[in-house]
Design an enzyme around this catalytic site. Structure first.
Site, PDB file in Angstrom:
ATOM      1  N   LYS A 205       0.830  -1.209   0.000  1.00  0.00           N
ATOM      2  CA  LYS A 205       0.000   0.000   0.000  1.00  0.00           C
ATOM      3  C   LYS A 205       0.866   1.261   0.000  1.00  0.00           C
ATOM      4  O   LYS A 205       0.690   2.144  -0.824  1.00  0.00           O
ATOM      5  CB  LYS A 205      -0.933  -0.021   1.219  1.00  0.00           C
ATOM      6  CG  LYS A 205      -1.969  -1.150   1.154  1.00  0.00           C
ATOM      7  CD  LYS A 205      -2.965  -1.093   2.286  1.00  0.00           C
ATOM      8  CE  LYS A 205      -2.341  -1.394   3.643  1.00  0.00           C
ATOM      9  NZ  LYS A 205      -1.775  -2.749   3.779  1.00  0.00           N
ATOM     10  N   VAL A 206       1.800   1.329   0.953  1.00  0.00           N
ATOM     11  CA  VAL A 206       2.624   2.541   1.049  1.00  0.00           C
ATOM     12  C   VAL A 206       3.562   2.640  -0.160  1.00  0.00           C
ATOM     13  O   VAL A 206       3.661   3.702  -0.797  1.00  0.00           O
ATOM     14  CB  VAL A 206       3.436   2.561   2.374  1.00  0.00           C
ATOM     15  CG1 VAL A 206       4.315   3.804   2.442  1.00  0.00           C
ATOM     16  CG2 VAL A 206       2.514   2.499   3.585  1.00  0.00           C
ATOM     17  N   ARG A 286      10.681  -0.056   8.769  1.00  0.00           N
ATOM     18  CA  ARG A 286      11.117  -0.395  10.126  1.00  0.00           C
ATOM     19  C   ARG A 286      12.630  -0.337  10.173  1.00  0.00           C
ATOM     20  O   ARG A 286      13.308  -0.785   9.225  1.00  0.00           O
ATOM     21  CB  ARG A 286      10.660  -1.817  10.515  1.00  0.00           C
ATOM     22  CG  ARG A 286       9.200  -1.916  10.895  1.00  0.00           C
ATOM     23  CD  ARG A 286       8.884  -1.155  12.196  1.00  0.00           C
ATOM     24  NE  ARG A 286       7.474  -1.191  12.538  1.00  0.00           N
ATOM     25  CZ  ARG A 286       6.587  -0.277  12.152  1.00  0.00           C
ATOM     26  NH1 ARG A 286       6.959   0.749  11.408  1.00  0.00           N
ATOM     27  NH2 ARG A 286       5.325  -0.371  12.534  1.00  0.00           N
ATOM     28  N   GLU A 315      13.903   2.194  19.325  1.00  0.00           N
ATOM     29  CA  GLU A 315      13.261   3.513  19.338  1.00  0.00           C
ATOM     30  C   GLU A 315      12.895   3.912  20.754  1.00  0.00           C
ATOM     31  O   GLU A 315      12.265   3.109  21.451  1.00  0.00           O
ATOM     32  CB  GLU A 315      12.013   3.495  18.448  1.00  0.00           C
ATOM     33  CG  GLU A 315      12.389   3.336  16.975  1.00  0.00           C
ATOM     34  CD  GLU A 315      11.195   3.372  16.019  1.00  0.00           C
ATOM     35  OE1 GLU A 315      10.051   3.512  16.497  1.00  0.00           O
ATOM     36  OE2 GLU A 315      11.410   3.277  14.810  1.00  0.00           O
ATOM     37  N   HIS A 334       9.917   8.562  13.985  1.00  0.00           N
ATOM     38  CA  HIS A 334       8.804   7.682  13.626  1.00  0.00           C
ATOM     39  C   HIS A 334       7.506   8.494  13.442  1.00  0.00           C
ATOM     40  O   HIS A 334       6.519   8.296  14.164  1.00  0.00           O
ATOM     41  CB  HIS A 334       8.618   6.582  14.681  1.00  0.00           C
ATOM     42  CG  HIS A 334       7.895   5.377  14.142  1.00  0.00           C
ATOM     43  ND1 HIS A 334       8.169   4.110  14.559  1.00  0.00           N
ATOM     44  CD2 HIS A 334       6.912   5.236  13.219  1.00  0.00           C
ATOM     45  CE1 HIS A 334       7.381   3.241  13.928  1.00  0.00           C
ATOM     46  NE2 HIS A 334       6.612   3.914  13.105  1.00  0.00           N
TER      47      HIS A 334
HETATM   48  N1  LIG Z   1       6.891   4.979   9.601  1.00  0.00           N
HETATM   49  C1  LIG Z   1       5.625   4.803   9.850  1.00  0.00           C
HETATM   50  O1  LIG Z   1       5.037   5.507  10.653  1.00  0.00           O
HETATM   51  C2  LIG Z   1       4.888   3.755   9.127  1.00  0.00           C
HETATM   52  C3  LIG Z   1       5.529   2.606   8.779  1.00  0.00           C
HETATM   53  N2  LIG Z   1       4.859   1.618   8.127  1.00  0.00           N
HETATM   54  C4  LIG Z   1       5.630   0.427   7.752  1.00  0.00           C
HETATM   55  O2  LIG Z   1       5.497   0.239   6.374  1.00  0.00           O
HETATM   56  C5  LIG Z   1       5.294  -1.132   6.103  1.00  0.00           C
HETATM   57  C6  LIG Z   1       4.484  -1.265   4.840  1.00  0.00           C
HETATM   58  O3  LIG Z   1       3.167  -0.821   5.058  1.00  0.00           O
HETATM   59  P1  LIG Z   1       2.035  -1.146   3.988  1.00  0.00           P
HETATM   60  O4  LIG Z   1       2.485  -0.733   2.642  1.00  0.00           O
HETATM   61  O5  LIG Z   1       0.794  -0.567   4.513  1.00  0.00           O
HETATM   62  O6  LIG Z   1       2.000  -2.724   4.083  1.00  0.00           O
HETATM   63  P2  LIG Z   1       1.602  -3.729   2.938  1.00  0.00           P
HETATM   64  O7  LIG Z   1       1.411  -5.019   3.580  1.00  0.00           O
HETATM   65  O8  LIG Z   1       0.504  -3.152   2.113  1.00  0.00           O
HETATM   66  O9  LIG Z   1       2.910  -3.800   2.028  1.00  0.00           O
HETATM   67  C7  LIG Z   1       4.070  -4.472   2.375  1.00  0.00           C
HETATM   68  C8  LIG Z   1       4.630  -5.068   1.084  1.00  0.00           C
HETATM   69  O10 LIG Z   1       5.905  -5.589   1.355  1.00  0.00           O
HETATM   70  C9  LIG Z   1       6.046  -6.738   0.554  1.00  0.00           C
HETATM   71  N3  LIG Z   1       7.139  -7.567   1.015  1.00  0.00           N
HETATM   72  C10 LIG Z   1       7.135  -8.536   1.961  1.00  0.00           C
HETATM   73  N4  LIG Z   1       8.354  -9.100   2.041  1.00  0.00           N
HETATM   74  C11 LIG Z   1       9.131  -8.475   1.130  1.00  0.00           C
HETATM   75  C12 LIG Z   1      10.484  -8.629   0.734  1.00  0.00           C
HETATM   76  N5  LIG Z   1      11.284  -9.531   1.295  1.00  0.00           N
HETATM   77  N6  LIG Z   1      10.942  -7.818  -0.244  1.00  0.00           N
HETATM   78  C13 LIG Z   1      10.147  -6.912  -0.827  1.00  0.00           C
HETATM   79  N7  LIG Z   1       8.861  -6.729  -0.502  1.00  0.00           N
HETATM   80  C14 LIG Z   1       8.367  -7.512   0.469  1.00  0.00           C
HETATM   81  C15 LIG Z   1       4.704  -7.395   0.633  1.00  0.00           C
HETATM   82  O11 LIG Z   1       4.518  -8.278  -0.445  1.00  0.00           O
HETATM   83  C16 LIG Z   1       3.779  -6.201   0.556  1.00  0.00           C
HETATM   84  O12 LIG Z   1       3.387  -5.952  -0.784  1.00  0.00           O
HETATM   85  C17 LIG Z   1       4.587  -1.656   7.352  1.00  0.00           C
HETATM   86  O13 LIG Z   1       4.871  -3.013   7.566  1.00  0.00           O
HETATM   87  C18 LIG Z   1       5.133  -0.806   8.454  1.00  0.00           C
HETATM   88  O14 LIG Z   1       6.211  -1.482   9.041  1.00  0.00           O
HETATM   89  C19 LIG Z   1       3.547   1.749   7.784  1.00  0.00           C
HETATM   90  C20 LIG Z   1       2.855   2.869   8.127  1.00  0.00           C
HETATM   91  C21 LIG Z   1       3.459   3.963   8.852  1.00  0.00           C
HETATM   92  O1  LIG Z   2       1.498   1.899  11.158  1.00  0.00           O
HETATM   93  C1  LIG Z   2       2.693   1.666  11.304  1.00  0.00           C
HETATM   94  O2  LIG Z   2       3.241   0.612  10.973  1.00  0.00           O
HETATM   95  C2  LIG Z   2       3.550   2.663  11.931  1.00  0.00           C
HETATM   96  O3  LIG Z   2       4.728   2.471  11.947  1.00  0.00           O
HETATM   97  C3  LIG Z   2       2.937   3.809  12.579  1.00  0.00           C
HETATM   98  O4  LIG Z   2       3.362   3.719  13.906  1.00  0.00           O
HETATM   99  P1  LIG Z   2       2.676   4.594  15.050  1.00  0.00           P
HETATM  100  O5  LIG Z   2       1.271   4.105  15.138  1.00  0.00           O
HETATM  101  O6  LIG Z   2       2.742   6.009  14.598  1.00  0.00           O
HETATM  102  O7  LIG Z   2       3.467   4.304  16.269  1.00  0.00           O
END
Ligand SMILES: NC(=O)C1=CN([C@@H]2O[C@H](COP(=O)(O)OP(=O)(O)OC[C@H]3O[C@@H](n4cnc5c(N)ncnc54)[C@H](O)[C@@H]3O)[C@@H](O)[C@H]2O)C=CC1
Ligand SMILES: O=C(O)C(=O)COP(=O)(O)O
Length: 598
Positions: A205-206, A286, A315, A334
Site C-alpha cells: 500500500k505505502v 522499520r 526507538e 517515527h
Molecule cells: N513509519 C511509519 O510511521 C509507518 C511505517 N509503516 C511500515 O510500512 C510497512 C508497509 O506498510 P504497507 O504498505 O501498509 O503494508 P503492505 O502489507 O501493504 O505492504 C508491504 C509489502 O511488502 C512486501 N514484502 C514482503 N516481504 C518483502 C520482501 N522480502 N521484499 C520486498 N517486498 C516484500 C509485501 O509483499 C507487501 O506488498 C509496514 O509493515 C510498516 O512497518 C507503515 C505505516 C506507517
Molecule cells: O502503522 C505503522 O506501521 C507505523 O509504523 C505507525 O506507527 P505509530 O502508530 O505512529 O506508532
C-alpha cells in the site's frame, strides 16, 4: 489441508411438510430411510468467534489514540487510557483487560499474554506494522490481533516523499545552519530528482503510493516485491525487478516492506556493496530492515551518500547513535503515520475493529485469523453454528479412553471448490471437538494451533454436488476414526463415528447419526436412543421427560425399515435428571441411549 474433491449427486433433501403452532412434523424418504420429525421453530443469533462477554468489557489504550476512536470505545466499554506503562505495569494491568490497543511504541510480548490469565481477547494495533506484537503467543492464547491497515497509508507515503525531497535538497541541515546564523549556499547544493531511478522495496500500500508520487516528480520508478502482482505495477508505469537489479540500478532506494525474519537486516554489508556509489536511502518501514552498523560504514565509505530515516532498530535510538548523528543522515522520530488525518482515521479503524471483535464479530483486519469478507460471513453464519455443534456431538459420542486423533470433515456443496472458504468451518468444528473434553478455550484464532498441539489431525474433503449452488453447503459430515463409541449406532458402515448435519430455514439440524437418518434441530441438547421401532415410543419417552418438566423441542425417528431398529433423536431445552435418563434407558425396547450436550 487434505482436500479431495469427488463428484456425486444427491436426491432432494428432506424438508418439513406439516407445520402447526410451534411444532412441525416431516415425513421424508431419502436413501430408503424414513425420518419423522417434530421441531420447534426458535431461531437464535450466534456469534462466530467466542469473544463475546456478558459484562461491560475493559479496554486498555496504552498509547495516544485519536479522540474519535476513544469515543467509539467509550460508547461500548470501560476505557483505561494509560500511556507510557513500563513492561511490568502493562503485565499487571493486563489481567483486568479484555482488549489492548497499542501503536508502535509498546511491546506486546509473550509475558503480556501469559499475564492476562486468559482475559485478553483482542489486541488492536492502531497502525500497520505488527512487529511489536508477539503473534505466535497471541495465537497460542487464542487472542485475536487486529490492525488498522489502510488509514495511515497516504501519511506514510507522504512522509517518505518528504524525506526523499528534504534529503536531496539538504533541507534539515540547511535549516539548522540558517538558524545558527550561517548562510552556507555552496555547502548545501543538492541533487535533482527528475530522471533519477527510485527503487521501491516492498510494493504494497505505502510503496505503491510512494511510487505514484515519485513518478509525478519525474523519477524513473522500479520496484521489488516478491509477492506483488506485475500488472498492478505496470498499471502505474512501474517495472517489478529482482532484488539485486533494484538495489544495483537505483539512485534512491525507499524501503516499504514489513519487518519479518526474512526482511530483517535485508540491507547489510553484502547488499550495500552491490549498490551504486552515492546511492541515497529512505526508510519509513522499520529500522530493523537495515543493518544499522553496515549503513554507518556505507555512509562513511561514500557508498551511501545520504540516508533519510524515520524508523530505527531501537526507538528512541541512543543519544550517541552514530547513525543518527551522522552528518549525511536526516532523521525523524517515527512520524510516518503522524498526521492529524491519519491518526483520526487509524483511531476509528482500530476502535471499530476492536469493538467488533469483542462483540464476537469476525474482524476484517484480523492478523492471526482468517479474514472472511462480510458477505461470505453472512452466508456461512448458520453453517458456522452447525460446524461447531457437529464437532461437539461427534466428540461426545466417543467412548472414554478412546483418544481422538483423526477426524475427517466432508463438505458437500454445489459450489466450485475454490468458492468455499472452509477455514472458519474447520475452526468451529475443532472448537466443538476440543472444548467438551478439555479446559482449553478454542476460537478461530487458536483452533489450528490447538488441534496440532493435541495431536488431532483434521482432514477435509469436498463433495462436489450437481445442481445450482444457491446455498454455500448442502451438508457437513464429521467422522472420527479409530475410536469406540458410547452409542454403537453412531458408528457408520465404514467403522467411524459419523454425524451429518444440514441447515434448514437458517437453523442447523442433525440429519444423520451413523447410518441412521434423523432430523433434529441442533438447539438445546439431544438424547439419542436406539430402539426397536414400534408404536408409542415417542409418547413413552415424552412422558418421562414431561414429568420433570423437561421441554421437548424436537423429535425425530430414523429407521431402516418399519418395526426394525430405529434411532430416535430428541431435542430437549433443559438437562433431564439422571433419574429420568435412567428411566428412558429402562424402557424395554430401548437398546442404547446417550445424552449429548450442545
Ligand atoms: N513509519 C511509519 O510511521 C509507518 C511505517 N509503516 C511500515 O510500512 C510497512 C508497509 O506498510 P504497507 O504498505 O501498509 O503494508 P503492505 O502489507 O501493504 O505492504 C508491504 C509489502 O511488502 C512486501 N514484502 C514482503 N516481504 C518483502 C520482501 N522480502 N521484499 C520486498 N517486498 C516484500 C509485501 O509483499 C507487501 O506488498 C509496514 O509493515 C510498516 O512497518 C507503515 C505505516 C506507517
Ligand atoms: O502503522 C505503522 O506501521 C507505523 O509504523 C505507525 O506507527 P505509530 O502508530 O505512529 O506508532
Amino acid at each position: 489441508m487434505a482436500a479431495a474433491a469427488s463428484s456425486t449427486s444427491l436426491k432432494a433433501s428432506p424438508s418439513p411438510t406439516i407445520a402447526s403452532w410451534m411444532r412441525q412434523r416431516s415425513l421424508s424418504t431419502t436413501f430408503g430411510v424414513t425420518a419423522i420429525s417434530f421441531r420447534r421453530v426458535e431461531p437464535r443469533g450466534r456469534h462466530f468467534v467466542v469473544l463475546s462477554m456478558d459484562a461491560k468489557p475493559t479496554i486498555l489504550v496504552a498509547e495516544k489514540l485519536g479522540e474519535a476512536g476513544v469515543k467509539l470505545l467509550k460508547d461500548f466499554a470501560n476505557v483505561d487510557c494509560s500511556y507510557n506503562l513500563s513492561p511490568e505495569e502493562l503485565c499487571t494491568k493486563i489481567s483486568l483487560c479484555d482488549a489492548l490497543i497499542v501503536r508502535s511504541g509498546t511491546k506486546v510480548s509473550r509475558e503480556v499474554f501469559e499475564s492476562s490469565g486468559g482475559r485478553l481477547k483482542v489486541v488492536g494495533r492502531a497502525g500497520v506494522g505488527i512487529d511489536n506484537v508477539d503473534l505466535a503467543a497471541a495465537t497460542e492464547h487464542g487472542c485475536l490481533v487486529v490492525n488498522a491497515p489502510t488509514a495511515n497509508t497516504v501519511a506514510a507515503a507522504e512522509h517518505g516523499i518528504a524525506l526523499l525531497t528534504a534529503m536531496a535538497r539538504n533541507i534539515a541541515q540547511a535549516d539548522a545552519s540558517v538558524k545558527a546564523g550561517k548562510w552556507e549556499r555552496s555547502k548545501y547544493v543538492g541533487v535533482s530528482l527528475v530522471g533519477k531511478t527510485l527503487a521501491v522495496m516492498g510494493f504494497g500500500k505505502v510503496g505503491t503510493e510512494v511510487a505514484r508520487r515519485a513518478k509525478g516528480l519525474g523519477m524513473h520508478v522500479i520496484a521489488h516485491d516478491p509477492y506483488a502482482p506485475a500488472d498492478r505495477a505496470r498499471a502505474i508505469g512501474v517495472e517489478l525487478v529482482s532484488f539485486d537489479e533494484a538495489i544495483s540500478s537505483a539512485d534512491f532506494i525507499s524501503l516499504h516492506m514489513p519487518l519479518t525474519p526474512s526482511t530483517s537486516k535485508i540491507l547489510n554489508d553484502e547488499n550495500f556493496a552491490k549498490m551504486k556509489k552515492g546511492v541515497r536511502i529512505i526508510n519509513v518501514a522499520r529500522g530493523g530492515v537495515i543493518d544499522e552498523e553496515a549503513l554507518v560504514k556505507a555512509l562513511e565509505s561514500g557508498i551511501v551518500a545520504q540516508a533519510a530515516l524515520d524508523v530505527f532498530t531501537v526507538e528512541p535510538p541512543p543519544k550517541d547513535s552514530k547513525l543518527v548523528q551522522h552528518v549525511n543522515v536526516t532523521a525523524t522520530p517515527h512520524l510516518g503515520a503522524s498526521t492529524m488525518e491519519a491518526q483520526e482515521g487509524v483511531a476509528i479503524e482500530i476502535a471499530e475493529a476492536v469493538v467488533g471483535a469483542l462483540k464476537g464479530e469476525l474482524a476484517a483486519t484480523a492478523v492471526n485469523a482468517p479474514m472472511v469478507p462480510s458477505e461470505v460471513l453472512t452466508e456461512l453464519k448458520p453453517f458456522v453454528s452447525l460446524a461447531e455443534k457437529l464437532g461437539r456431538l461427534a466428540v461426545q459420542l466417543v467412548a472414554g479412553g478412546s483418544g481422538v486423533k483423526s477426524v475427517k470433515v466432508t463438505y458437500a456443496s454445489a459450489r466450485a471448490p475454490d468458492d468455499l472458504d472452509t477455514r472458519l468451518l474447520r475452526a468451529m468444528i475443532t472448537k466443538g471437538l476440543i472444548e467438551p473434553i478439555s479446559s482449553v478455550f478454542v476460537n478461530l484464532v487458536n483452533a489450528d494451533f490447538t488441534a496440532k498441539q493435541r495431536g488431532l489431525r483434521i482432514t477435509e474433503e469436498r463433495i462436489v454436488l450437481d445442481g445450482s449452488p444457491e446455498s454455500p453447503l448442502e451438508f457437513i459430515q464429521v467422522q472420527i476414526a479409530n475410536v469406540e463409541s458410547k452409542f454403537a449406532s453412531a458408528i457408520s458402515d465404514s467403522g467411524e463415528i459419523k454425524v451429518e448435519g444440514r441447515v434448514k430455514d437458517g437453523i442447523p439440524h442433525l440429519t444423520k447419526v451413523g447410518s441412521f437418518e434423523v432430523d433434529v434441530s441442533l438447539e438445546g441438547s439431544i438424547i439419542l436412543c436406539r430402539q426397536v421401532d414400534q408404536p408409542g415410543m415417542i409418547g413413552k419417552v415424552g412422558s418421562i421427560l414431561g414429568e420433570e418438566n423437561v421441554n421437548v423441542s424436537f423429535m425425530s425417528v430414523g429407521r431402516i425399515a418399519p418395526r426394525k431398529q430405529a434411532v430416535m433423536a430428541i431435542g430437549v431445552d433443559e438437562e433431564p435428571s439422571k433419574q429420568s435418563l435412567k428411566r428412558i434407558g429402562e424402557i424395554s425396547s430401548v437398546e442404547e441411549f446417550v445424552y449429548l450436550n450442545l
